[in-house]
Design an enzyme around this catalytic site. Structure first.
Site, PDB file in Angstrom:
ATOM      1  N   TYR A 136       0.822  -1.201   0.000  1.00 38.59           N
ATOM      2  CA  TYR A 136       0.000   0.000   0.000  1.00 38.59           C
ATOM      3  C   TYR A 136       0.858   1.254   0.000  1.00 38.59           C
ATOM      4  O   TYR A 136       2.068   1.186   0.206  1.00 38.59           O
ATOM      5  CB  TYR A 136      -0.949   0.003   1.208  1.00 38.59           C
ATOM      6  CG  TYR A 136      -0.308   0.324   2.546  1.00 38.59           C
ATOM      7  CD1 TYR A 136       0.511  -0.595   3.192  1.00 38.59           C
ATOM      8  CD2 TYR A 136      -0.511   1.557   3.162  1.00 38.59           C
ATOM      9  CE1 TYR A 136       1.094  -0.292   4.420  1.00 38.59           C
ATOM     10  CE2 TYR A 136       0.062   1.860   4.392  1.00 38.59           C
ATOM     11  CZ  TYR A 136       0.865   0.930   5.017  1.00 38.59           C
ATOM     12  OH  TYR A 136       1.446   1.224   6.222  1.00 38.59           O
TER      13      TYR A 136
ATOM     14  N   ARG B 111       8.147   4.023  -4.675  1.00 37.16           N
ATOM     15  CA  ARG B 111       8.209   3.028  -3.596  1.00 37.16           C
ATOM     16  C   ARG B 111       7.186   1.907  -3.830  1.00 37.16           C
ATOM     17  O   ARG B 111       7.460   0.745  -3.511  1.00 37.16           O
ATOM     18  CB  ARG B 111       7.991   3.685  -2.231  1.00 37.16           C
ATOM     19  CG  ARG B 111       8.205   2.675  -1.096  1.00 37.16           C
ATOM     20  CD  ARG B 111       8.154   3.320   0.265  1.00 37.16           C
ATOM     21  NE  ARG B 111       6.866   3.949   0.497  1.00 37.16           N
ATOM     22  CZ  ARG B 111       6.604   4.772   1.493  1.00 37.16           C
ATOM     23  NH1 ARG B 111       7.549   5.076   2.369  1.00 37.16           N
ATOM     24  NH2 ARG B 111       5.409   5.317   1.646  1.00 37.16           N
TER      25      ARG B 111
ATOM     26  N   LYS C  32       6.415  -2.135   1.935  1.00 35.67           N
ATOM     27  CA  LYS C  32       5.242  -1.526   2.591  1.00 35.67           C
ATOM     28  C   LYS C  32       4.039  -2.451   2.444  1.00 35.67           C
ATOM     29  O   LYS C  32       3.138  -2.205   1.629  1.00 35.67           O
ATOM     30  CB  LYS C  32       4.974  -0.141   1.996  1.00 35.67           C
ATOM     31  CG  LYS C  32       4.126   0.749   2.896  1.00 35.67           C
ATOM     32  CD  LYS C  32       4.232   2.194   2.487  1.00 35.67           C
ATOM     33  CE  LYS C  32       3.244   3.097   3.203  1.00 35.67           C
ATOM     34  NZ  LYS C  32       3.419   3.150   4.651  1.00 35.67           N
TER      35      LYS C  32
ATOM     36  N   GLU D  82      12.009   2.519  14.311  1.00 39.36           N
ATOM     37  CA  GLU D  82      11.126   3.594  13.832  1.00 39.36           C
ATOM     38  C   GLU D  82       9.876   3.612  14.691  1.00 39.36           C
ATOM     39  O   GLU D  82       9.747   2.832  15.643  1.00 39.36           O
ATOM     40  CB  GLU D  82      10.796   3.398  12.348  1.00 39.36           C
ATOM     41  CG  GLU D  82      10.170   2.053  12.030  1.00 39.36           C
ATOM     42  CD  GLU D  82       9.998   1.780  10.535  1.00 39.36           C
ATOM     43  OE1 GLU D  82       9.893   2.727   9.737  1.00 39.36           O
ATOM     44  OE2 GLU D  82       9.939   0.589  10.182  1.00 39.36           O
TER      45      GLU D  82
HETATM   46  N1  PDD Z   1       2.956   4.984   7.286  1.00 38.28           N
HETATM   47  N2  PDD Z   1       7.649   3.808   8.864  1.00 38.28           N
HETATM   48  C1  PDD Z   1       6.523   3.083   8.877  1.00 38.28           C
HETATM   49  C2  PDD Z   1       6.513   1.783   9.581  1.00 38.28           C
HETATM   50  C3  PDD Z   1       5.367   3.577   8.228  1.00 38.28           C
HETATM   51  O1  PDD Z   1       4.236   2.850   8.235  1.00 38.28           O
HETATM   52  C4  PDD Z   1       5.408   4.848   7.592  1.00 38.28           C
HETATM   53  C5  PDD Z   1       4.226   5.423   6.873  1.00 38.28           C
HETATM   54  C6  PDD Z   1       6.622   5.569   7.611  1.00 38.28           C
HETATM   55  C7  PDD Z   1       6.766   6.898   6.934  1.00 38.28           C
HETATM   56  O2  PDD Z   1       6.730   6.771   5.542  1.00 38.28           O
HETATM   57  P1  PDD Z   1       6.227   7.968   4.629  1.00 38.28           P
HETATM   58  O3  PDD Z   1       7.064   9.135   4.997  1.00 38.28           O
HETATM   59  O4  PDD Z   1       6.506   7.501   3.257  1.00 38.28           O
HETATM   60  O5  PDD Z   1       4.773   8.190   4.912  1.00 38.28           O
HETATM   61  C8  PDD Z   1       7.718   5.015   8.245  1.00 38.28           C
HETATM   62  C9  PDD Z   1       1.772   5.451   6.611  1.00 38.28           C
HETATM   63  C10 PDD Z   1       1.597   6.923   6.662  1.00 38.28           C
HETATM   64  C11 PDD Z   1       0.567   4.683   7.137  1.00 38.28           C
HETATM   65  O6  PDD Z   1       0.703   3.481   7.297  1.00 38.28           O
HETATM   66  O7  PDD Z   1      -0.507   5.265   7.358  1.00 38.28           O
END
Ligand code: PDD
Length: 286
Positions: free
Chosen positions: A33, A52, A150, A182
């Site tokens: 996703y 990505r 992801k 993270e």
């Molecule tokens: N989540 N790390 C994890 C585990 C994440 O699920 C996310 C993003 C990020 C940050 O990635 P980005 O900057 O590309 O949004 C880091 C999204 C926002 C979600 O699951 O809702």
């Protein structure tokens, strides 16, 4: 409000959109996703999210579900149909519906399932939480070892969010081998003097799209960027801490495991990076 959502080429009222009970996403979490934020009715860093998405699909031997042009058209259409000024678009691609349950991947020519929907968040850029900052707790990182993909396999991050809620705070930061990986759904940073420290990219963390932009703006603003792991103790003793994600942009972190970070209030570096990020990304939105 009834949203118009997207499923396999069709724009439908949300209650009419359905996916099979045999869908690999439903039975096996076999899907990936992306979450793209929307500001002023425009997509933030869409290129980064598409890149990505391709990487995640490639790592799982899944073909692209459609062209990039189709993806951007569909995202824009959803923004328009749902009249979104600020919010997010969730896109999910699964390995599709093989018509039964099996651990074996279905043939590669099985059509994937593509689903997308909007989330209307009128104060996304002006979120009250950005003014007070997040409080976080640390918890062990019990996720699988390919966090760079992801996938929709989000049970442990969801449990981590509930642990935070139960502890009366906003989020959890994961810790593995003594160092922070993270947040539940965001990347984690600390600030020491003029230096911004965040874990280096590997299979241990998601390669955040917001992370790329924030580190670029930080370097342009003459901050030093150091990519290495850090411990909870180092974070508690830092001048500032923050998290980044498409859903929160740059979010100050003001307390970790009950200890205030710096003054215990959002600090100047996180606040400046948030402003820089929002200004620059709004200009570049499509
Ligand atoms: N989540 N790390 C994890 C585990 C994440 O699920 C996310 C993003 C990020 C940050 O990635 P980005 O900057 O590309 O949004 C880091 C999204 C926002 C979600 O699951 O809702």
């Amino acid at each position: 409000m009834t949203r118009t959502v997207y499923v396999n080429g069709h724009y439908l009222p949300e209650h009419e959109a359905t996916v099979s009970i045999f869908d690999r996403g439903f039975l096996m979490a076999d899907g990936v996703y992306e979450v793209t934020s929307v500001l002023d009715g425009k997509l933030i860093d869409f290129d980064g999210h598409i890149k990505r998405l391709h990487r995640s699909l490639g790592e799982l031997d899944m073909a692209a579900p459609c062209s990039d042009e189709d993806l951007i058209t569909m995202h824009r259409e959803l923004v328009a149909l749902n009249n979104i000024d600020q919010g997010m678009i969730y896109l999910q691609v699964t390995r599709g519906n093989p018509g039964d349950r099996s651990f074996v991947f279905p043939p590669a020519d099985l059509p994937p399932t593509i689903v997308a929907f909007t989330q209307d968040i009128p104060n996304l850029a002006d979120a009250p939480a950005a003014k007070t900052g997040f409080k976080v707790i640390s918890i062990p990182d019990l996720r699988w070892d390919r966090r760079d993909i992801k996938t929709v396999q989000l049970l442990y991050p969801s449990m981590g969010k509930m642990m935070a809620k139960k502890a009366g705070v906003d989020d959890s930061w994961f810790v593995e081998d003594g160092a922070v990986t993270e947040g539940t759904s965001n990347n984690a940073y600390i600030v020491k003097g003029n230096r911004i420290i965040t874990r280096q990219l590997s299979t241990d963390i998601l390669h955040g799209i917001t992370r790329v932009a924030v580190l670029r703006f930080a370097a342009e603003a003459q901050f030093e960027v150091e990519e290495r792991p850090f411990t909870i103790e180092e974070a508690q003793g830092a001048d500032e801490a923050f998290s980044t994600a498409a859903s929160i942009f740059v979010m100050p972190v003001v307390e970790i495991d009950g200890k205030p970070v710096g003054t215990g209030k959002p600090g100047p570096v996180a606040t400046r990076l948030r402003e820089l990020y929002l200004d620059e990304m709004r200009k570049a939105a499509v």
